[in-house]
Design a protein around this motif. Sequence first.
Motif, mmCIF file in Angstrom:
data_model
loop_
_atom_site.group_PDB
_atom_site.id
_atom_site.type_symbol
_atom_site.label_atom_id
_atom_site.label_comp_id
_atom_site.label_asym_id
_atom_site.label_seq_id
_atom_site.Cartn_x
_atom_site.Cartn_y
_atom_site.Cartn_z
ATOM 1 N N PRO A 26 1.467 8.150 -18.139
ATOM 2 C CA PRO A 26 2.195 9.392 -18.455
ATOM 3 C C PRO A 26 3.476 9.563 -17.656
ATOM 4 O O PRO A 26 4.372 10.302 -18.077
ATOM 5 C CB PRO A 26 1.173 10.483 -18.108
ATOM 6 C CG PRO A 26 -0.153 9.818 -18.252
ATOM 7 C CD PRO A 26 0.057 8.409 -17.832
ATOM 8 N N LYS A 27 3.588 8.881 -16.524
ATOM 9 C CA LYS A 27 4.792 8.993 -15.699
ATOM 10 C C LYS A 27 5.823 7.913 -16.025
ATOM 11 O O LYS A 27 6.839 7.815 -15.341
ATOM 12 C CB LYS A 27 4.416 8.898 -14.220
ATOM 13 C CG LYS A 27 3.608 10.087 -13.737
ATOM 14 C CD LYS A 27 3.384 10.011 -12.243
ATOM 15 C CE LYS A 27 2.632 11.240 -11.745
ATOM 16 N NZ LYS A 27 2.443 11.200 -10.277
ATOM 17 N N GLY A 28 5.557 7.102 -17.040
ATOM 18 C CA GLY A 28 6.498 6.071 -17.418
ATOM 19 C C GLY A 28 5.906 4.682 -17.288
ATOM 20 O O GLY A 28 4.697 4.502 -17.088
ATOM 21 N N TRP A 29 6.775 3.696 -17.405
ATOM 22 C CA TRP A 29 6.349 2.297 -17.325
ATOM 23 C C TRP A 29 6.303 1.834 -15.872
ATOM 24 O O TRP A 29 7.236 2.065 -15.114
ATOM 25 C CB TRP A 29 7.319 1.406 -18.105
ATOM 26 C CG TRP A 29 7.211 1.585 -19.592
ATOM 27 C CD1 TRP A 29 7.906 2.458 -20.372
ATOM 28 C CD2 TRP A 29 6.348 0.878 -20.467
ATOM 29 N NE1 TRP A 29 7.535 2.342 -21.679
ATOM 30 C CE2 TRP A 29 6.581 1.366 -21.776
ATOM 31 C CE3 TRP A 29 5.405 -0.132 -20.297
ATOM 32 C CZ2 TRP A 29 5.895 0.883 -22.879
ATOM 33 C CZ3 TRP A 29 4.722 -0.615 -21.401
ATOM 34 C CH2 TRP A 29 4.969 -0.103 -22.672
ATOM 35 N N PHE A 30 5.184 1.165 -15.531
ATOM 36 C CA PHE A 30 5.008 0.596 -14.193
ATOM 37 C C PHE A 30 4.857 -0.917 -14.327
ATOM 38 O O PHE A 30 4.189 -1.413 -15.251
ATOM 39 C CB PHE A 30 3.785 1.193 -13.493
ATOM 40 C CG PHE A 30 4.016 2.553 -12.923
ATOM 41 C CD1 PHE A 30 4.223 2.727 -11.563
ATOM 42 C CD2 PHE A 30 4.040 3.671 -13.742
ATOM 43 C CE1 PHE A 30 4.446 3.976 -11.022
ATOM 44 C CE2 PHE A 30 4.256 4.928 -13.212
ATOM 45 C CZ PHE A 30 4.469 5.084 -11.854
ATOM 46 N N ILE A 31 5.460 -1.645 -13.404
ATOM 47 C CA ILE A 31 5.423 -3.107 -13.445
ATOM 48 C C ILE A 31 4.993 -3.648 -12.092
ATOM 49 O O ILE A 31 5.243 -3.035 -11.055
ATOM 50 C CB ILE A 31 6.793 -3.705 -13.845
ATOM 51 C CG1 ILE A 31 7.899 -3.190 -12.915
ATOM 52 C CG2 ILE A 31 7.127 -3.385 -15.283
ATOM 53 C CD1 ILE A 31 9.276 -3.759 -13.229
ATOM 54 N N THR A 32 4.340 -4.814 -12.131
ATOM 55 C CA THR A 32 3.908 -5.524 -10.924
ATOM 56 C C THR A 32 4.347 -6.985 -11.048
ATOM 57 O O THR A 32 4.055 -7.636 -12.059
ATOM 58 C CB THR A 32 2.387 -5.460 -10.744
ATOM 59 O OG1 THR A 32 1.972 -4.098 -10.759
ATOM 60 C CG2 THR A 32 1.974 -6.101 -9.426
ATOM 61 N N TYR A 33 5.032 -7.459 -10.052
ATOM 62 C CA TYR A 33 5.566 -8.824 -10.097
ATOM 63 C C TYR A 33 4.442 -9.851 -9.991
ATOM 64 O O TYR A 33 3.549 -9.732 -9.148
ATOM 65 C CB TYR A 33 6.571 -9.028 -8.960
ATOM 66 C CG TYR A 33 7.186 -10.409 -8.919
ATOM 67 C CD1 TYR A 33 8.137 -10.782 -9.858
ATOM 68 C CD2 TYR A 33 6.818 -11.332 -7.947
ATOM 69 C CE1 TYR A 33 8.703 -12.046 -9.825
ATOM 70 C CE2 TYR A 33 7.380 -12.586 -7.912
ATOM 71 C CZ TYR A 33 8.322 -12.940 -8.856
ATOM 72 O OH TYR A 33 8.872 -14.190 -8.825
ATOM 73 N N VAL A 34 4.465 -10.856 -10.868
ATOM 74 C CA VAL A 34 3.492 -11.948 -10.852
ATOM 75 C C VAL A 34 4.125 -13.117 -10.104
ATOM 76 O O VAL A 34 5.100 -13.708 -10.564
ATOM 77 C CB VAL A 34 3.099 -12.367 -12.274
ATOM 78 C CG1 VAL A 34 2.132 -13.545 -12.233
ATOM 79 C CG2 VAL A 34 2.468 -11.199 -13.019
ATOM 80 N N ASP A 35 3.556 -13.419 -8.945
ATOM 81 C CA ASP A 35 4.124 -14.455 -8.087
ATOM 82 C C ASP A 35 3.676 -15.829 -8.567
ATOM 83 O O ASP A 35 2.503 -16.183 -8.459
ATOM 84 C CB ASP A 35 3.688 -14.218 -6.639
ATOM 85 C CG ASP A 35 4.491 -15.056 -5.662
ATOM 86 O OD1 ASP A 35 5.320 -15.858 -6.139
ATOM 87 O OD2 ASP A 35 4.319 -14.906 -4.444
ATOM 88 N N ARG A 36 4.605 -16.581 -9.115
ATOM 89 C CA ARG A 36 4.307 -17.932 -9.584
ATOM 90 C C ARG A 36 5.061 -18.983 -8.778
ATOM 91 O O ARG A 36 5.342 -20.080 -9.262
ATOM 92 C CB ARG A 36 4.660 -18.068 -11.071
ATOM 93 C CG ARG A 36 3.877 -17.113 -11.963
ATOM 94 C CD ARG A 36 4.163 -17.369 -13.425
ATOM 95 N NE ARG A 36 3.474 -16.426 -14.275
ATOM 96 C CZ ARG A 36 2.211 -16.551 -14.661
ATOM 97 N NH1 ARG A 36 1.516 -17.586 -14.255
ATOM 98 N NH2 ARG A 36 1.651 -15.646 -15.439
ATOM 99 N N ASP A 37 5.383 -18.651 -7.548
ATOM 100 C CA ASP A 37 6.109 -19.579 -6.690
ATOM 101 C C ASP A 37 5.242 -20.793 -6.390
ATOM 102 O O ASP A 37 4.033 -20.671 -6.129
ATOM 103 C CB ASP A 37 6.517 -18.874 -5.395
ATOM 104 C CG ASP A 37 7.464 -19.736 -4.561
ATOM 105 O OD1 ASP A 37 7.915 -20.763 -5.087
ATOM 106 O OD2 ASP A 37 7.739 -19.364 -3.410
ATOM 107 N N SER A 38 5.818 -21.970 -6.411
ATOM 108 C CA SER A 38 5.065 -23.200 -6.176
ATOM 109 C C SER A 38 4.462 -23.238 -4.775
ATOM 110 O O SER A 38 3.342 -23.703 -4.569
ATOM 111 C CB SER A 38 5.973 -24.421 -6.388
ATOM 112 O OG SER A 38 7.086 -24.371 -5.514
ATOM 113 N N GLU A 39 5.188 -22.700 -3.810
ATOM 114 C CA GLU A 39 4.667 -22.700 -2.440
ATOM 115 C C GLU A 39 3.463 -21.777 -2.324
ATOM 116 O O GLU A 39 2.466 -22.105 -1.668
ATOM 117 C CB GLU A 39 5.772 -22.250 -1.485
ATOM 118 C CG GLU A 39 5.346 -22.270 -0.016
ATOM 119 C CD GLU A 39 6.474 -21.834 0.912
ATOM 120 O OE1 GLU A 39 6.209 -21.727 2.118
ATOM 121 O OE2 GLU A 39 7.587 -21.604 0.416
ATOM 122 N N THR A 40 3.531 -20.628 -2.980
ATOM 123 C CA THR A 40 2.405 -19.694 -2.947
ATOM 124 C C THR A 40 1.185 -20.288 -3.629
ATOM 125 O O THR A 40 0.055 -20.167 -3.134
ATOM 126 C CB THR A 40 2.808 -18.383 -3.628
ATOM 127 O OG1 THR A 40 3.984 -17.868 -3.005
ATOM 128 C CG2 THR A 40 1.689 -17.363 -3.521
#
Length: 397
Positions: free
Chosen positions: A134-148
Amino acid sequence: MGKNEFLTPKAIANRIKAKGLQKLRWYCQMCQKQCRDENGFKCHCMSESHQRQMEVFGQNPNRIVDGYSEEFESSFLEHMKRSHRFSRVAATVVYNEYISDRHHVHMNSTQWATLTEFVKYLGRTGQCKVEETPKGWFITYVDRDSETLFKEKMKNKRIRADIADEEKQEREIRRQIEMAEQLKPLGNETAEPLESEPKVLAKSESGEKIVLSLGASSKPVGRERVGSSKLVFEEPEIDAKNGKVKQNGKSGKIGGASRTALDDLMKEQEKAKERINRKDYWLCEGIIVKVMSKALAEKGYYKQKGIVRKVIEKYVGEIEMLESKHVLRVDQEELETVIPQIGGLVKIVNGAYRGSNARLLAVDTDNFCAKVQIEKGIYDGRVLNAVEYEDICKIVQ
């Protein structure tokens, strides 16, 4: 000095006016020029320089738009990676931070007309976790770094190696316990009784020499010594019919005297495992927990149940609520374990058998503990009494 030179008052005033952000619809990406009003943008579009840029654009418009789109997407995700790598944040907040730089690639030059379309695109491509609230769109970054990913892979490899070493050590301890259980009664039966009363050494009247024997037995050395060494270094044979232990033709029943030593050994083993596996964090993926944060009561999450989808830095859980399907990040101090009905599956989240799956057999509401039976693994079938509520939690089925 000309009228619009760099250090003239008019030029300085124009730079001061153009310092802040202006309207997006009055920005020309091809010329990289920001106009202050509609009249200025109209005049710019009629200029000769803009007409030349539009001729270049008309030769291959798709390639230019795709290039701006890729640049906008990479810059936006790079900002997400630096500023909000492990957090769930509103899309408008990230966008406002991104456009704070006047020289960024503007959205009106990309294939996305609105921020909502761009956010949905990030969700479809799997680059971010997208959630509409209800407060809008929320996003979460998906970490696909090779080192991680490499670090996560090495961490899982170490965990599997530790589990394998623990299972190997457990099997060895069990084998030694069985050997001790079989050998101890036989050793008690074959041992010679020691003399309890001491003797006084006195010189005889005949003048004979006194000979001291340092051995525990006065029997001649021969077959008995060979038999005793064989008893130590070879495993005894067990008669399957009457449960007797055979050694050198002799037999003896496995007595209950060794039960005390066996129980003590098992208790010491339990205490050692408890010291090793008792941690100050207990969250793990795939369990159902209850949110006990009063700060979330106004939003309707207080005492609501959710599934732990991800554990962040051991103490923070990413919880998907069962009813609303909203995803929250809550500290374990504000979460509580859930006890299923009798016969349900639970995971032991802390203590000696941490990480094992078990089935709930009974609940003691007076002492806030439960009785469970471990399923699968090297402890399959073992029954644990008086397991505290905080050490077990319901599993998602």
